[in-house]
Design a protein around this motif. Structure first.
Motif, mmCIF file in Angstrom:
data_model
loop_
_atom_site.group_PDB
_atom_site.id
_atom_site.type_symbol
_atom_site.label_atom_id
_atom_site.label_comp_id
_atom_site.label_asym_id
_atom_site.label_seq_id
_atom_site.Cartn_x
_atom_site.Cartn_y
_atom_site.Cartn_z
ATOM 1 N N VAL A 186 -0.186 -7.995 -15.739
ATOM 2 C CA VAL A 186 0.485 -7.012 -15.466
ATOM 3 C C VAL A 186 0.858 -5.958 -16.574
ATOM 4 C CG1 VAL A 186 3.055 -5.996 -14.411
ATOM 5 C CG2 VAL A 186 1.747 -8.174 -13.638
ATOM 6 N N GLY A 187 1.016 -6.510 -17.551
ATOM 7 C CA GLY A 187 1.279 -5.407 -18.816
ATOM 8 C C GLY A 187 0.073 -4.451 -19.189
ATOM 9 N N LEU A 188 -1.095 -5.185 -19.154
ATOM 10 C CA LEU A 188 -2.345 -4.362 -19.333
ATOM 11 C C LEU A 188 -2.684 -3.475 -18.215
ATOM 12 C CD1 LEU A 188 -4.482 -7.304 -20.635
ATOM 13 C CD2 LEU A 188 -3.739 -5.330 -21.960
ATOM 14 N N SER A 189 -2.406 -3.818 -16.902
ATOM 15 C CA SER A 189 -2.525 -3.018 -15.892
ATOM 16 C C SER A 189 -1.742 -1.605 -15.833
ATOM 17 C CB SER A 189 -2.551 -3.754 -14.737
ATOM 18 O OG SER A 189 -1.309 -4.041 -14.161
ATOM 19 N N MET A 190 -0.540 -1.558 -16.498
ATOM 20 C CA MET A 190 0.267 -0.488 -16.584
ATOM 21 C C MET A 190 -0.266 0.898 -16.741
ATOM 22 S SD MET A 190 3.123 -1.372 -15.046
ATOM 23 C CE MET A 190 1.974 -2.471 -13.966
ATOM 24 N N ASP A 191 -1.281 0.922 -17.657
ATOM 25 C CA ASP A 191 -1.994 2.244 -18.015
ATOM 26 C C ASP A 191 -2.683 2.645 -16.894
ATOM 27 O OD1 ASP A 191 -0.702 2.517 -20.444
ATOM 28 O OD2 ASP A 191 -2.304 2.193 -21.827
ATOM 29 N N ALA A 192 -3.550 1.729 -16.323
ATOM 30 C CA ALA A 192 -4.396 1.988 -15.152
ATOM 31 C C ALA A 192 -3.404 2.433 -13.976
ATOM 32 C CB ALA A 192 -5.380 0.698 -14.724
ATOM 33 N N PHE A 193 -2.234 1.832 -13.701
ATOM 34 C CA PHE A 193 -1.486 2.204 -12.670
ATOM 35 C C PHE A 193 -0.860 3.620 -12.927
ATOM 36 C CE2 PHE A 193 2.949 2.438 -11.217
ATOM 37 C CZ PHE A 193 2.847 2.286 -9.735
ATOM 38 N N ALA A 194 -0.451 3.741 -14.043
ATOM 39 C CA ALA A 194 0.215 5.134 -14.414
ATOM 40 C C ALA A 194 -1.023 6.354 -14.018
ATOM 41 C CB ALA A 194 0.618 5.046 -15.730
ATOM 42 N N VAL A 195 -2.283 6.023 -14.529
ATOM 43 C CA VAL A 195 -3.419 6.931 -14.350
ATOM 44 C C VAL A 195 -3.646 7.114 -12.905
ATOM 45 C CG1 VAL A 195 -5.683 7.389 -14.760
ATOM 46 C CG2 VAL A 195 -4.384 6.841 -16.803
ATOM 47 N N SER A 196 -3.585 5.983 -12.165
ATOM 48 C CA SER A 196 -3.796 5.962 -10.735
ATOM 49 C C SER A 196 -2.572 6.827 -9.964
ATOM 50 C CB SER A 196 -3.906 4.404 -10.213
ATOM 51 O OG SER A 196 -4.999 3.940 -10.655
ATOM 52 N N VAL A 197 -1.502 6.613 -10.310
ATOM 53 C CA VAL A 197 -0.673 7.485 -9.697
ATOM 54 C C VAL A 197 -0.838 9.162 -10.009
ATOM 55 C CG1 VAL A 197 2.090 8.198 -9.969
ATOM 56 C CG2 VAL A 197 1.223 5.626 -9.976
ATOM 57 N N CYS A 198 -1.288 9.174 -11.258
ATOM 58 C CA CYS A 198 -1.440 10.622 -11.403
ATOM 59 C C CYS A 198 -2.522 11.044 -10.329
ATOM 60 C CB CYS A 198 -1.760 10.952 -12.911
ATOM 61 S SG CYS A 198 -0.381 10.726 -14.119
ATOM 62 N N LYS A 199 -3.553 10.385 -10.625
ATOM 63 C CA LYS A 199 -4.858 10.535 -9.654
ATOM 64 C C LYS A 199 -4.780 10.870 -8.268
ATOM 65 C CE LYS A 199 -8.866 10.297 -10.359
ATOM 66 N NZ LYS A 199 -9.680 11.531 -10.535
ATOM 67 N N GLY A 200 -3.562 10.115 -7.604
ATOM 68 C CA GLY A 200 -2.944 10.030 -6.387
ATOM 69 C C GLY A 200 -2.181 11.441 -6.222
ATOM 70 N N LEU A 201 -1.664 11.961 -7.274
ATOM 71 C CA LEU A 201 -0.874 13.146 -7.284
ATOM 72 C C LEU A 201 -1.957 14.465 -7.262
ATOM 73 C CD1 LEU A 201 1.885 12.531 -9.935
ATOM 74 C CD2 LEU A 201 2.296 13.176 -7.389
ATOM 75 N N SER A 202 -2.712 14.374 -8.283
ATOM 76 C CA SER A 202 -4.030 15.226 -8.389
ATOM 77 C C SER A 202 -4.874 15.537 -6.994
ATOM 78 C CB SER A 202 -4.777 15.086 -9.627
ATOM 79 O OG SER A 202 -5.565 14.008 -9.583
ATOM 80 N N ALA A 203 -5.077 14.237 -6.548
ATOM 81 C CA ALA A 203 -6.051 14.447 -5.148
ATOM 82 C C ALA A 203 -5.495 15.207 -3.930
ATOM 83 C CB ALA A 203 -6.368 13.106 -4.810
ATOM 84 N N GLY A 204 -4.092 15.397 -3.970
ATOM 85 C CA GLY A 204 -3.674 15.804 -2.831
ATOM 86 C C GLY A 204 -3.516 14.736 -1.701
ATOM 87 N N ARG A 205 -4.503 14.735 -0.863
ATOM 88 C CA ARG A 205 -4.890 13.919 0.343
ATOM 89 C C ARG A 205 -5.519 12.748 -0.260
ATOM 90 N NH1 ARG A 205 -7.426 14.760 6.047
ATOM 91 N NH2 ARG A 205 -5.987 14.056 7.141
ATOM 92 N N VAL A 206 -4.902 11.675 0.060
ATOM 93 C CA VAL A 206 -5.558 10.128 -0.417
ATOM 94 C C VAL A 206 -5.780 9.536 0.567
ATOM 95 C CG1 VAL A 206 -5.308 8.274 -1.811
ATOM 96 C CG2 VAL A 206 -4.014 10.514 -2.388
ATOM 97 N N ASN A 207 -7.186 8.858 0.560
ATOM 98 C CA ASN A 207 -7.356 7.961 1.696
ATOM 99 C C ASN A 207 -7.843 6.512 1.143
ATOM 100 O OD1 ASN A 207 -10.267 8.171 0.609
ATOM 101 N ND2 ASN A 207 -10.653 10.050 1.970
ATOM 102 N N LEU A 208 -8.020 5.476 1.806
ATOM 103 C CA LEU A 208 -8.432 4.237 1.479
ATOM 104 C C LEU A 208 -9.545 4.214 0.560
ATOM 105 C CD1 LEU A 208 -7.820 1.121 1.829
ATOM 106 C CD2 LEU A 208 -9.575 1.152 3.619
#
Length: 188
Positions: A13-35
């Motif tokens: 979980v600790g290691l995945s937090m950077d990837a989670f944070a970047v994924s959140v940003c990817k979701g923000l930048s993508a606008g419309r997110v799909n599966l």
């Protein structure tokens, strides 16, 4: 010192937090997110988070016999530095600009950048005798799931969630490093 499944999960979980944070940003930048966006981010980040500790472990095993008397100090310093750096970035970092693309040219550099810490943790795993296949599978799957969730949650959670995730991940890694040192020195 033997790491149990619960401790490996906390490290994952600790290691995945950077990837989670970047994924959140990817979701923000993508606008419309799909599966497909969620699965793509999960595969890139989870795959590299599994690969890097394996590579680190291979390096660590090669040099383990030369530094076994220092292994607990190395684990403490490496985990402490990684965790402290994550905490520092969370407290001082501004908003990151993340490209909206989920193509390989955008995802590869981010997957490598977010998994460098996992390479170092893999070296630590070699010194601690952690069962590497169990560890890399757990890290990869945990990161896959959290990254996929992060993309979906990007529009809802926003930057507040990013900072909290990095703080939590950094704190977990610092505490794990302290625990390894204290246990090896016989304090606990």
């Amino acid at each position: 010192m033997q790491m149990g499944l619960a401790e490996l999960f906390l490290v994952a979980v600790g290691l995945s937090m950077d990837a989670f944070a970047v994924s959140v940003c990817k979701g923000l930048s993508a606008g419309r997110v799909n599966l497909r966006h969620s699965l793509t981010a999960g595969a890139w980040f989870g795959g590299f988070q599994a690969l890097m500790p394996l590579l680190g472990w291979l390096l660590g095993v090669r040099f383990q016999s030369l530094i076994t008397h220092l292994d607990h100090w190395i684990a403490f310093v490496l985990l402490g530095l990684i965790g402290a750096n994550m905490i520092r970035e969370a407290l001082t970092g501004g908003e990151e600009k993340v490209e909206a693309s989920f193509g390989w040219r955008a995802m590869l550099p981010m997957a490598v950048a977010t998994s460098i810490d996992a390479l170092t943790v893999g070296i630590t795993f070699a010194f601690l005798g952690v069962p590497i296949l169990q560890a890399v599978c757990l890290i990869g799957v945990t990161t896959f799931i959290l990254s996929a969730i992060g993309v979906r949650a990007g529009g809802v959670v926003g930057m507040r969630g990013k900072k909290r995730a990095e703080l939590l991940g950094g704190a977990v890694l610092v505490l794990m490093g302290l625990r390894i040192l204290v246990e090896h020195l016989g304090i606990l």
